[in-house]
Design a protein around this motif. Structure first.
Motif, mmCIF file in Angstrom:
data_model
loop_
_atom_site.group_PDB
_atom_site.id
_atom_site.type_symbol
_atom_site.label_atom_id
_atom_site.label_comp_id
_atom_site.label_asym_id
_atom_site.label_seq_id
_atom_site.Cartn_x
_atom_site.Cartn_y
_atom_site.Cartn_z
ATOM 1 N N GLN A 1 35.479 47.750 15.222
ATOM 2 C CA GLN A 1 36.099 46.362 15.096
ATOM 3 C C GLN A 1 35.186 45.456 16.011
ATOM 4 N N ILE A 2 34.517 46.022 16.819
ATOM 5 C CA ILE A 2 33.454 45.357 17.938
ATOM 6 C C ILE A 2 32.218 45.010 17.472
ATOM 7 N N SER A 3 31.872 43.952 17.526
ATOM 8 C CA SER A 3 30.702 43.506 17.299
ATOM 9 C C SER A 3 29.998 42.448 18.482
ATOM 10 N N GLY A 4 28.472 42.717 18.664
ATOM 11 C CA GLY A 4 28.249 41.957 19.798
ATOM 12 C C GLY A 4 26.898 40.951 19.466
ATOM 13 N N LEU B 1 38.920 45.890 28.955
ATOM 14 C CA LEU B 1 39.477 44.802 28.196
ATOM 15 C C LEU B 1 39.507 45.033 26.752
ATOM 16 N N THR B 2 38.588 45.652 26.159
ATOM 17 C CA THR B 2 38.440 46.016 24.822
ATOM 18 C C THR B 2 39.393 47.017 24.568
ATOM 19 N N ASP B 3 39.772 48.153 25.372
ATOM 20 C CA ASP B 3 40.671 48.902 25.082
ATOM 21 C C ASP B 3 42.184 48.340 25.221
ATOM 22 N N TRP B 4 42.282 47.245 26.053
ATOM 23 C CA TRP B 4 43.451 46.594 26.038
ATOM 24 C C TRP B 4 43.934 45.733 24.865
ATOM 25 N N ILE B 5 42.946 45.034 24.413
ATOM 26 C CA ILE B 5 42.875 44.430 22.922
ATOM 27 C C ILE B 5 43.296 45.257 21.644
ATOM 28 N N ARG B 6 42.489 46.591 21.840
ATOM 29 C CA ARG B 6 42.751 47.392 20.792
ATOM 30 C C ARG B 6 44.307 47.848 20.732
ATOM 31 N N ARG B 7 44.708 48.143 21.826
ATOM 32 C CA ARG B 7 46.221 48.520 22.136
ATOM 33 C C ARG B 7 47.242 47.634 21.474
#
Length: 316
Positions: A60-63, A19-25
């Motif tokens: 760009q990812i935070s948790g 999911l995060t890779d898809w958003i990044r693209r």
């Protein structure tokens, strides 16, 4: 920052990297500056470990991690507080929502004046036991809220103007009614966008049938607080007065009828022997209690720290 993506999750370890890779693209192909806020709602699998690893490879990812499971509304509320983007996108972590919808959602907020855009899963890949109750609740919500242009209030894929998420509070099971909360907060340009819905790729749904009962109760809460939160006497007062007057006039009628029977020399049973007398007393007591409830609620409202908190759109 252009976009903040808020993703509440519970035990979604398999889907997070994809999911995060898809958003990044999607973000890179559209030259968006962005952040991804992953809110771990007390997962018991390896979700938090995966979030930590993803953070190392993508700044760009935070948790945010809860100590226990509080629910989707709590996760969204905390995520909203942490956002910095001009447009806030929410989506589920199960890969059933498509990040490819983000550019159009962003455009409708920034360039077409929408305050909130709610996704509509026109074609769904969910079992009948989930889709039929959802249609019923959407129909009831449209009737109660007056937002008749939305077909799917509970779609996880939504876009918000930053002002919206900073002005509302989400708790209980109210995440499904965020458009209603936004409307009561004064945001009127609420739109809908047909979005792609994918079958669940990993794991199983985390929501049981009990969510519909809780959702209905939360809808009633939203309706009452939004309409009468700052003037509760306007709700309890009229209902209480009407109930009291009905009981009072019935009692007067019964007493007058008894006096007339005595004057005419006819035999008539006692007022207290009639069931209608006790119904009138019940109406009087209920009316008195409702009026006092409104009076006490009014006192609490006037002494609340939120009593003079209003959402101001602009000042010149």
């Amino acid at each position: 920052m252009d976009i903040s993506v808020v993703i509440p999750l519970y035990n979604e370890e398999e889907s997070l990297p994809e999911l995060t890779d898809w958003i990044r693209r999607v973000m890179l192909s559209n030259n968006f500056s962005y952040e991804i806020i992953l809110v771990d709602d007390g997962s018991t699998d390896k979700s938090w470990k995966i979030i930590q690893d993803l953070k190392k490879s993508n700044e760009q990812i935070s948790g945010i991690k809860f100590r226990r499971n509080y629910g989707k509304s709590a996760a969204l509320n905390v995520g909203f507080a942490a956002t910095q983007g001009d447009v806030v996108i929410t989506m589920d972590a199960d890969l059933q929502d498509s990040p490819d919808e983000i550019p159009e959602l962003y455009d409708r907020i920034m360039n077409k004046g929408a305050d909130l855009v709610s996704g509509w899963k026109q074609k769904r890949y969910d079992p009948l036991t989930k889709t039929l109750p959802t249609k019923l609740f959407n129909s009831v919500t449209r009737s109660v809220s007056g937002i008749d242009n939305l077909h799917d209030f509970n779609c996880g894929l939504k876009a918000y103007r930053k002002d919206v998420v900073k002005s509302i509070e989400v708790y209980g099971e109210m995440h499904r009614y965020i458009p209603v909360i936004a409307k009561w907060a004064g945001f009127k340009n609420i739109q809908e966008q047909v979005v792609q819905h994918y079958p669940r790729k990993y794991g199983t749904t985390k929501f049981g049938p009990g969510r519909f009962v809780k959702g209905f109760l939360d809808l009633m809460s939203i309706f009452f607080v939004g309409k009468f939160g700052k003037r509760p006497m306007h709700f309890f007062g009229p209902v209480g007065v009407v109930s009291f007057l009905i009981g009072f006039f019935i009692t007067i009628y019964l007493i007058c009828e008894k006096l007339m029977s005595i004057a005419n020399g006819t035999v008539y049973r006692n007022v207290t022997d009639q069931p209608l007398f006790y119904l009138s007393l019940l109406a009087i007591m209920i009316g008195t209690q409702l009026f006092l409830t409104g009076f006490i609620a009014e006192l609490l409202s006037r002494n609340s720290s939120e009593r003079n908190k209003y959402h101001i759109e602009s000042v010149i």
